[in-house]
Each structure stands twice: as C-alpha cells, then as structure tokens.
Design an enzyme around this catalytic site. Structure first.
Site, PDB file in Angstrom:
ATOM      1  N   LYS A  33     -11.628   5.522  -7.609  1.00  0.00           N
ATOM      2  CA  LYS A  33     -11.894   6.627  -6.688  1.00  0.00           C
ATOM      3  C   LYS A  33     -11.877   7.952  -7.446  1.00  0.00           C
ATOM      4  CE  LYS A  33      -8.775   8.273  -3.699  1.00  0.00           C
ATOM      5  NZ  LYS A  33      -8.807   9.763  -3.878  1.00  0.00           N
ATOM      6  N   LYS A  62     -14.916  13.852   1.031  1.00  0.00           N
ATOM      7  CA  LYS A  62     -14.650  14.182   2.440  1.00  0.00           C
ATOM      8  C   LYS A  62     -15.556  15.301   2.957  1.00  0.00           C
ATOM      9  CE  LYS A  62      -9.703  13.008   2.001  1.00  0.00           C
ATOM     10  NZ  LYS A  62      -9.643  12.846   0.513  1.00  0.00           N
ATOM     11  N   ASP A  65     -19.233  19.654   7.047  1.00  0.00           N
ATOM     12  CA  ASP A  65     -20.044  20.872   7.094  1.00  0.00           C
ATOM     13  C   ASP A  65     -21.100  20.681   8.183  1.00  0.00           C
ATOM     14  OD1 ASP A  65     -21.423  23.313   6.262  1.00  0.00           O
ATOM     15  OD2 ASP A  65     -20.466  23.025   4.306  1.00  0.00           O
ATOM     16  N   THR A 119      -3.262  10.864   5.734  1.00  0.00           N
ATOM     17  CA  THR A 119      -1.990  10.141   5.767  1.00  0.00           C
ATOM     18  C   THR A 119      -0.792  11.041   5.478  1.00  0.00           C
ATOM     19  OG1 THR A 119      -2.324   9.451   3.469  1.00  0.00           O
ATOM     20  CG2 THR A 119      -2.984   7.913   5.191  1.00  0.00           C
ATOM     21  N   ARG A 210      -0.858   7.024  -7.814  1.00  0.00           N
ATOM     22  CA  ARG A 210       0.258   7.275  -8.727  1.00  0.00           C
ATOM     23  C   ARG A 210       1.088   6.050  -9.101  1.00  0.00           C
ATOM     24  NH1 ARG A 210       1.711  12.646  -5.411  1.00  0.00           N
ATOM     25  NH2 ARG A 210       0.632  11.377  -3.843  1.00  0.00           N
TER      26      ARG A 210
END
Length: 234
Positions: A33, A62, A65, A119, A210
C-alpha cells in the site's frame, strides 16, 4: 499464497526506504500500500517501480473532491496499473459513480473501494463532528451507498466486518486496517483486531503497517503473520 491477504502499508517518508523493504519480500507474500506521505514524496514513479517488481499496489489516496476531479484522478491511477484504489464514501453517490467511470478507462480495471469511517475515530470523535448516528450504523449506511454506486467494497474496521458481511453478502471486498497481531502495539488505532479474527469475521484483506515495517526483521514478521492465518485465509 496465490491470493495474499496481507497488504503491507509502506508508511515510509521516501522511496529509498520503501524499495529497501520491497526487496526483502516477495509478491507472493503480500500486496503493498502506497499512501499519501510516500506518494507525495516519491510520486507515480515509485508506484510503477513496485508494479514492475511484480507487486499488486493499493494506491491509498482517499480521493474526496467534486465528481469530475475524482473521475480524472481515478483514471490516472488506473492507467498507472494499480491493483486497488480508494475514495471517501462521504463524497456522495455522484462522486463515487464518477470514480467508477474513471477506473473503466483500462482493460483490466483496478478494484475501487470506499473509505467509510477512519479506524482512528471513535463515537466520541464523530459526536464532536456533529455526527450523532452510532458508528456501526453509519458504517453500514456508507457501505450500502458505496455498493449501490458501483464500488467493489469498502475500507472498514475489522470490528465491523462480521456485521457488514452478513448485511452485504460475500461478493463485496472488506479491506480492514487497524490490524494488530497479539505481539504488536496498538499505536494510534482505536478499533483494532488480530489478523486471524479479522479474516474469520469476514475481512477480505488485512492492511498491516508498523507491526511489519518497524519490526527488527520485517520479512520474519510478515512470514509469522502469514503462517498464523493459513487456517482462515481462503
């Protein structure tokens, strides 16, 4: 794994670190990603490089617009050859429908999914924004709007996956960030779940950053997670 369930979030500040990671793992082990920080730093060239290495790339920008702008942005992303991209469902049906039109510009279009509620947000956070609807109801409403608008699925917390899967059926994709193995810290995610439980509850793909990328041995961390989900990954 022919259909790797783990999407590794390359939350790095530059292409050098991202490519250092990509050289340590294989496309058969994970998807990758590319988010806003890395894309702003490294641009489309990095995305094309990762695709050239054989990786499926989820371009996580994301888009949110006016419909025409989102249509053109999605078309540009599709032409890069990405595997998946996303838009904010709060942009509304017209915007999401325009996004779907945008990805149709290539023969093998990417998956197009919608972000429901980040999230990192809780019911309290939503209340501060003037949104009083309980979080699960809001997520389901936004998910139905996304599917009705022609999207392939949504990004959602794994905690909503079971209810959404029961509501929308098996065909829609549920991409779940906030995934933390039992041995990892929660960091800034407030709605988290283990990889095994998320898949068991109906998640299609797991976004994990992470716990893998900041591990002292990222390849080993990824392999450990993949081994832990063999029994539930389909």
């Amino acid at each position: 794994m022919n259909d790797p369930k783990v999407i590794v979030a390359l939350d790095y500040p530059d292409s050098e670190q991202a490519l250092d990671f990509s050289r340590k793992v294989k496309p058969e082990q994970c998807r990758l990603k590319v988010g806003k920080e890395l894309f702003t730093s490294a641009g489309p060239v990095l995305v094309e490089t990762l695709i050239g290495q054989g990786f499926d790339v989820f371009l996580d920008l994301k888009f949110h617009d006016i419909p025409n702008t989102v249509r053109q942005a999605c078309a540009a992303a599709a032409r890069l050859g990405v595997w998946m991209l996303n838009v904010h469902t709060l942009g509304g049906k017209a915007m999401m429908q325009a996004a779907r039109e945008g990805v149709e510009c290539v023969a093998q279009r990417p998956f197009l999914i919608g972000v429901t509620v980040l999230t990192s947000l809780s019911n309290e956070d939503l209340g501060q924004l003037g949104i009083e609807k309980p979080l699960p109801q809001l997520v389901e409403q936004l998910t139905r709007s996304a599917i009705d608008s022609g999207l392939d699925g949504v990004v959602c917390s794994a905690q909503e996956a079971r209810a959404l899967r029961a509501s929308i059926g098996e065909s829609a994709l549920l991409v779940t960030p906030g995934i933390r193995p039992e041995w990892a810290q929660s960091d800034d995610q407030s709605r988290i779940m283990t990889p095994q439980q998320a898949l068991a509850d109906g998640a299609s793909y797991l976004v994990i950053g992470r716990p893998i990328t900041r591990h002292e041995n990222p390849k080993a961390a990824l392999e450990t997670i993949n081994e832990s989900i063999v029994s539930v990954a389909t």
